[in-house]
Design an enzyme around this catalytic site. Structure first.
Site: not given
Ligand code: ADP
Ligand code: MG
Length: 399
Positions: A34, A208, A380
């Site tokens: 990053r 999940k 995300g």
């Protein structure tokens, strides 16, 4: 939307929101990707004679916890090691301001000379950062003449440093722009948001179902097929009446899983590699995914599934992949994730995108990172970009 390239900033203070949320252990940076990805924007501004002020968050600081807990989180998520790494990568002295507000910060910014760089301490040291506090945004905005958004990984958050600051500056008629990393991410991810080259295959795994409901909904509208792996496959298999033994399952998602499966676009693992214990298994075996014995849990997709998924991937012109196929951190359950990496890497005329922190780490670990068209720096953020049809607050505010 303006790009950093369009800015006239000679002698001006430019605040750049970067995503330096790097994995740190005991103050040592585990992966500087990053930081490396932020360099083109920083170098562009330096070549324009700007005075560059960098801001980023790092990890979590939970301000509702007891003061000593907050203090420990601050110590753990101190951004100082990033300043050191940036100094090395830019081959120049990068100054570091250890506080996020007040006179020390103001004086460090005002004593910057053209072509100098200052990194400010972790924005989340401020309670108001995640609340997009207007006072905080005003104070940070008052430090600079222009703002560049280059924190793709944080662009799905409307926080003070990603949203409040550019909002204030825009209202004051100051220059705001996106950086080169955000430009690159948006360009690549747009191709999986509005896909033109079909078949478009999505590969979804990870832990999940509940984390990925919105993205599955959105992908069902956009893509031709979704290949499911990882722990979340067992919720689908149970929903369809299979026996999943001790595999992870989200009981409250069974109806949803059935509904999604009815789309006809979802492929599930036919076979599964399972084990009788997560940490210390004494027995592992390959079984039919609908027949996982009691006492065993599924930890990777099996060989038949790998073949089937490889064949689907081979037909694709566009791929979006989020979430490993199994517990790739353990050698015994890496095969499924490696098979998917390899099948994507072998595609000749396809556009292949990975969005997801663990999936990106897996493809890097297995040596396939440079074989993908794009590996997003934002897990995300890339999912939310697909969910919101290409929109992210931290980027929309610039336009
Ligand atoms: P990403 O970061 O790419 O979005 P996730 O965070 O959703 O992916 O999921 C990654 C995690 O899911 C990994 O730590 C992996 O070990 C775990 N996982 C994958 N398959 C299984 C499984 N069958 N059982 C338990 N954990 C799994
Ligand atoms: Mg993850």
């Amino acid at each position: 939307m303006k790009n950093v390239n369009d800015l006239q900033v000679n002698g001006k203070v430019v605040l750049v929101r970067c995503d330096f949320n790097v994995p740190l252990k005991d103050g040592v940076i585990r992966d500087d990707n990053r930081i490396v990805q932020a360099l083109p924007t920083i170098k562009e501004l330096l070549s324009k004679g700007a005075r560059v002020v960098l801001m980023s968050h790092l990890g979590k600081v939970k301000h509702k916890e007891a003061p000593e807990v907050v203090e420990a989180q601050k110590v753990k998520n101190n951004l100082a090691p990033v300043a050191k790494r940036l100094s090395e990568l830019l081959a120049m002295d990068v100054k570091f301001c250890s506080v996020t507000r007040g006179d020390e910060l103001k004086s460090m910014v005002s004593s910057l000379k053209n072509g100098e760089v200052l990194l400010v301490q972790n924005t989340r040291y401020e309670k108001g950062e995640e609340k997009n506090d207007p006072e905080l945004s005003k104070e940070w905005a008052s430090l600079c003449d222009a703002f560049v958004m280059d924190a793709f990984g944080s662009a799905h958050r409307a926080h003070a440093s990603t949203y409040g600051v550019p909002e204030v500056l825009k209202a004051e008629g100051k220059q705001v722009a996106i950086g080169y990393l955000v430009e690159k991410e948006v360009k690549s991810l747009s191709k999986v948001v509005n896909c033109e080259d079909r078949p478009y295959i999505a590969i979804l795994g990870g832990f999940k179902v509940s984390d990925k409901i919105k993205v599955i909904n959105s992908l069902l509208k956009k893509c031709d097929k979704i290949l499911i792996g990882g722990a979340m496959a067992y919720t689908f298999i149970k929903a369809l009446g299979g026996n999943i033994g001790n595999s992870p399952c989200e009981e409250d998602q069974l109806d949803y899983a059935r509904e999604m499966y009815a789309s006809g676009k979802i492929l599930l693992p036919e076979d599964t590699k399972c084990a009788n214990d997560f940490d210390n298994p004494t027995e592992t075996k390959i079984v039919d995914s609908k027949d996982i014995p009691v006492g065993f849990q599924g930890l990777d997709i099996g060989p038949k599934t790998m073949k089937k998924y490889e064949a689907e991937i081979a037909k694709a012109k566009t791929i979006f992949w989020n979430g490993p196929m199994g517990v790739f951190e353990k050698e015994a359950y890496q095969s499924g994730t490696i098979a998917v990496c390899k099948a994507c890497a072998e595609l000749k005329d396809a556009f292949t995108v990975i969005g997801g922190g663990d999936s990106a780490a897996a493809c890097k670990q297995f040596g396939y990172a440079d074989k993908f068209s794009h590996v997003s720096t934002g897990g995300g953020a890339s999912l939310e970009m697909i969910e919101n049809d290409g929109h992210l607050p931290g980027i929309d505010i610039i336009g």
